[in-house]
Design a protein around this motif. Sequence first.
Motif, mmCIF file in Angstrom:
data_model
loop_
_atom_site.group_PDB
_atom_site.id
_atom_site.type_symbol
_atom_site.label_atom_id
_atom_site.label_comp_id
_atom_site.label_asym_id
_atom_site.label_seq_id
_atom_site.Cartn_x
_atom_site.Cartn_y
_atom_site.Cartn_z
ATOM 1 N N THR A 94 0.799 -1.228 0.000
ATOM 2 C CA THR A 94 0.000 0.000 0.000
ATOM 3 C C THR A 94 0.829 1.274 0.000
ATOM 4 O O THR A 94 0.271 2.368 -0.138
ATOM 5 N N GLY A 95 2.151 1.184 0.133
ATOM 6 C CA GLY A 95 2.982 2.369 0.054
ATOM 7 C C GLY A 95 4.057 2.401 1.128
ATOM 8 O O GLY A 95 4.188 1.479 1.940
ATOM 9 N N HIS A 96 4.832 3.484 1.105
ATOM 10 C CA HIS A 96 5.917 3.622 2.089
ATOM 11 C C HIS A 96 5.861 5.008 2.729
ATOM 12 O O HIS A 96 5.208 5.925 2.207
ATOM 13 N N GLU A 97 6.558 5.120 3.830
ATOM 14 C CA GLU A 97 6.739 6.412 4.469
ATOM 15 C C GLU A 97 8.098 6.472 5.133
ATOM 16 O O GLU A 97 8.694 5.432 5.475
ATOM 17 N N ILE A 98 8.607 7.683 5.292
ATOM 18 C CA ILE A 98 9.931 7.893 5.876
ATOM 19 C C ILE A 98 9.727 8.597 7.209
ATOM 20 O O ILE A 98 9.001 9.607 7.304
ATOM 21 N N ALA A 99 10.352 8.074 8.252
ATOM 22 C CA ALA A 99 10.142 8.628 9.596
ATOM 23 C C ALA A 99 11.409 8.477 10.412
ATOM 24 O O ALA A 99 12.299 7.685 10.093
ATOM 25 N N ASP A 100 11.455 9.241 11.495
ATOM 26 C CA ASP A 100 12.578 9.118 12.435
ATOM 27 C C ASP A 100 12.308 8.052 13.487
ATOM 28 O O ASP A 100 13.233 7.544 14.114
ATOM 29 N N SER A 101 10.997 7.758 13.695
ATOM 30 C CA SER A 101 10.620 6.708 14.635
ATOM 31 C C SER A 101 9.311 6.085 14.180
ATOM 32 O O SER A 101 8.543 6.682 13.423
ATOM 33 N N TYR A 102 9.042 4.860 14.658
ATOM 34 C CA TYR A 102 7.812 4.153 14.331
ATOM 35 C C TYR A 102 7.371 3.367 15.567
ATOM 36 O O TYR A 102 8.227 2.782 16.251
ATOM 37 N N PRO A 103 6.044 3.357 15.873
ATOM 38 C CA PRO A 103 4.928 3.979 15.173
ATOM 39 C C PRO A 103 4.941 5.516 15.226
ATOM 40 O O PRO A 103 5.482 6.093 16.167
ATOM 41 N N GLY B 11 21.511 10.671 12.184
ATOM 42 C CA GLY B 11 21.806 10.834 10.762
ATOM 43 C C GLY B 11 21.082 9.856 9.867
ATOM 44 O O GLY B 11 21.270 9.899 8.640
ATOM 45 N N ASN B 12 20.260 8.956 10.438
ATOM 46 C CA ASN B 12 19.534 7.957 9.662
ATOM 47 C C ASN B 12 18.039 8.210 9.721
ATOM 48 O O ASN B 12 17.537 8.984 10.545
ATOM 49 N N SER B 13 17.333 7.523 8.844
ATOM 50 C CA SER B 13 15.868 7.580 8.818
ATOM 51 C C SER B 13 15.332 6.174 8.599
ATOM 52 O O SER B 13 16.032 5.295 8.081
ATOM 53 N N LEU B 14 14.077 5.969 8.982
ATOM 54 C CA LEU B 14 13.417 4.683 8.802
ATOM 55 C C LEU B 14 12.581 4.710 7.525
ATOM 56 O O LEU B 14 11.880 5.683 7.237
ATOM 57 N N LEU B 15 12.684 3.636 6.753
ATOM 58 C CA LEU B 15 11.801 3.428 5.618
ATOM 59 C C LEU B 15 10.758 2.402 6.060
ATOM 60 O O LEU B 15 11.096 1.265 6.372
ATOM 61 N N VAL B 16 9.500 2.810 6.072
ATOM 62 C CA VAL B 16 8.415 1.939 6.525
ATOM 63 C C VAL B 16 7.611 1.499 5.309
ATOM 64 O O VAL B 16 6.996 2.327 4.621
ATOM 65 N N ALA C 182 13.169 -0.728 7.397
ATOM 66 C CA ALA C 182 14.588 -0.724 7.032
ATOM 67 C C ALA C 182 15.162 0.633 7.390
ATOM 68 O O ALA C 182 14.452 1.651 7.355
ATOM 69 N N GLU C 183 16.455 0.665 7.742
ATOM 70 C CA GLU C 183 17.099 1.913 8.153
ATOM 71 C C GLU C 183 18.166 2.305 7.132
ATOM 72 O O GLU C 183 19.015 1.496 6.752
ATOM 73 N N TYR C 184 18.099 3.582 6.716
ATOM 74 C CA TYR C 184 19.033 4.123 5.724
ATOM 75 C C TYR C 184 19.618 5.429 6.247
ATOM 76 O O TYR C 184 19.064 6.058 7.173
ATOM 77 N N GLU C 185 20.699 5.838 5.625
ATOM 78 C CA GLU C 185 21.156 7.206 5.839
ATOM 79 C C GLU C 185 20.089 8.160 5.317
ATOM 80 O O GLU C 185 19.479 7.922 4.263
ATOM 81 N N ALA C 186 19.845 9.220 6.034
ATOM 82 C CA ALA C 186 18.764 10.137 5.674
ATOM 83 C C ALA C 186 18.917 10.677 4.256
ATOM 84 O O ALA C 186 17.927 10.852 3.533
ATOM 85 N N MET C 187 20.172 10.914 3.811
ATOM 86 C CA MET C 187 20.400 11.439 2.472
ATOM 87 C C MET C 187 19.950 10.460 1.399
ATOM 88 O O MET C 187 19.535 10.855 0.306
#
Length: 253
Positions: free
Chosen positions: A131-140, A156-161, A224-229
């Motif tokens: 259904t899609g993705h979102e980028i966040a610093d924390s989840y939920p 320096g990282n972000s979460l890909l949900v 999944a966790e990635y570098e924010a850039m």
Amino acid sequence: MRKKIVAALLTGMALMMAGCGNAIPDMTDEQLQEVGEYTAMLLLSHDVNYRSRLVDVETLNLEEDDGFSQAEAPEETPAPEETPAPENVGMDPTEDTPVVDLTGGQDSEEQIVVSLEEALGLPEQMTLVYTGHEIADSYPLNASAEEYFTVDAGTGNSLLVLRFTLQNLGEGTETADTIGHSLRVRVSVNGISVNSLTTLLENDLTLYHEDLNPGESREVVILAEYEAMSLQDVASVEINVKNDDKNTTISLE
């Protein structure tokens, strides 16, 4: 006998020389003896019963060489016989002989391409829809105090949900269970791949155990966790799931 022949020869020679009117030259006893021996040899050479003690040098050399070659020639050493190599060295293969595969590694195993639901070990009556993705610093997002578990991204990282809808299309209650499988999930964004996070979230699809009634659906996620850039401009998203010999790669976006 020889002396008599020599004396006769000398006498004959003296008479011949006397008949010619020449004086007999004076010779010493040694010269007379040499002349006599020469004359005797000359006469004996015409005697068929006489064999000279003089031997041809070349004939003697050939006889000596032949005798030497026969007497002293080294014997040839016989060539060693080759022993044929034994066949079937080692244990004969039998049905109970263990065979060890040293090429090892999961990469060498043949992978069976299946659907995402089958790779996750979900029942046949269940479907999974992205259904899609979102980028966040924390989840939920906007977690309340009632939330037991939350996941925060590192500095320096972000979460890909990645969000999915899991639904039971069967006529009876089905259990969605991914905990009892050896899952390996990788997420790829713009060609950059990382392993998914393993969390204790209730709706984490990689560690999920829930009963769904007929027609019931739930929202589940993969994190999944990635570098924010790396997540500033998401152009493509893929997911790869391996479960033992089952493997699937799905392009989500």
